[in-house]
Design an enzyme around this catalytic site. Structure first.
Site, PDB file in Angstrom:
ATOM      1  CG  HIS A  21       1.447  30.692 -34.926  1.00  0.00           C
ATOM      2  ND1 HIS A  21       0.263  30.827 -34.215  1.00  0.00           N
ATOM      3  CD2 HIS A  21       1.094  30.707 -36.236  1.00  0.00           C
ATOM      4  CE1 HIS A  21      -0.742  30.937 -35.067  1.00  0.00           C
ATOM      5  NE2 HIS A  21      -0.264  30.854 -36.301  1.00  0.00           N
ATOM      6  CB  SER A  80       0.029  32.410 -39.256  1.00  0.00           C
ATOM      7  OG  SER A  80      -0.058  31.001 -39.324  1.00  0.00           O
TER       8      SER A  80
END
Length: 276
Positions: free
Chosen positions: A254, A201
């Protein structure tokens, strides 16, 4: 009537015709050995050919994929075989995109067979000072996923974004973005949560930031991400930060990944402008 071009695949022809319809230009398709695209109003020929050149550079661009919906019709009268699933995957994904997807799947299978902990002992961010020179660990944390939904979500975005970068800007650019974002997002995440994390991610968020900003600042790059999707990414970060969904998220990775992608896109778009 003026014939503009011919397409071997009728669905590609229909996508271009649908897109031009959203631009107020009516084209028709005649089926022979190929799908011939015809223009009734020849005064628009130069405009149509200009749009065709842009379309041929990246027919998988979201603006073209969405055009059939905007055109508001489905009864095209075309009869053709659907793209096989793997053919559609190959069309967008280059070798680096494929290698990463295969590596993630292999690692995921290994985690199901051997257990998460056993695989993490080999691939996780260095969790002991004696492991700091095992340099692969600074990158291989991105290969590990802890649920089917986790890996499917990440690989879908990796294929969509990474494939676009590789097809338009080359394998080298995708490799650089991947390595830098994996390294820096991993570094930030281990400061937040320690070394026991994994997932692609951080790299995916880097690609989101890169594709969006590069497309905004340098449209000639041929990559593009709708603003709604980058807004969704930001909302997802906020939701993860405040634990709104009760899921364990790598919030540090992230944020760091998104920052890396935006920074790289800013630099690359500046360099592209200097070359013009």
């Amino acid at each position: 009537m003026l014939m503009i071009t011919s397409f071997a695949n009728p669905r590609v022809a229909q996508a271009f015709v649908d897109y031009m319809a959203t631009q107020g230009v009516i084209l028709t398709i005649q089926q022979h050995n190929q799908s011939d695209v015809w223009l009734a109003d020849e005064s628009l020929a130069e405009r149509v050919r200009s749009e065709l050149a842009r379309f041929l550079e990246n027919p998988a661009d979201p603006r073209y994929l969405a055009a059939s919906w905007q055109a508001g019709h489905t009864g095209s009268g075309l009869h053709y075989r659907r793209y096989p699933f793997f053919a559609a995957l190959r069309e967008r994904a280059g070798p680096v995109t494929w290698v990463m997807m295969i590596a993630c799947v292999v690692v995921f299978i290994a985690m199901q067979i051997l257990g998460d902990q056993e695989v993490m002992l080999w691939l996780a961010w260095p969790f002991d000072p004696t492991l700091k020179f095992e340099f692969w660990r600074y990158f291989t944390h991105a290969l590990m996923h802890f649920s089917l939904m986790h890996i499917l979500f990440n690989l879908l975005w990796w294929w969509y974004l990474g494939g676009a970068v590789e097809k338009r800007l080359g394998s080298g650019k995708l490799i650089v973005i991947t390595l830098i974002s994996a390294l820096l997002s991993g570094y930030v995440q281990q400061k937040f949560s320690g070394p026991w994390f994994g997932g692609l991610s951080g790299v995916v968020y880097a690609l989101m930031g890169y594709v969006w900003l590069r497309g905004e600042r340098d449209p000639q790059s041929g990559i593009y991400l709708q603003r709604g999707l980058i807004i969704f990414a930001l909302i997802w970060i906020v939701a993860g930060w405040f634990d709104l969904f009760g899921m364990s998220m790598a919030n540090g990775a992230h944020i760091a990944g998104l920052a890396v992608g935006l920074a790289m896109a800013f630099v690359d778009s500046l360099n592209a402008r200097k070359r013009k």
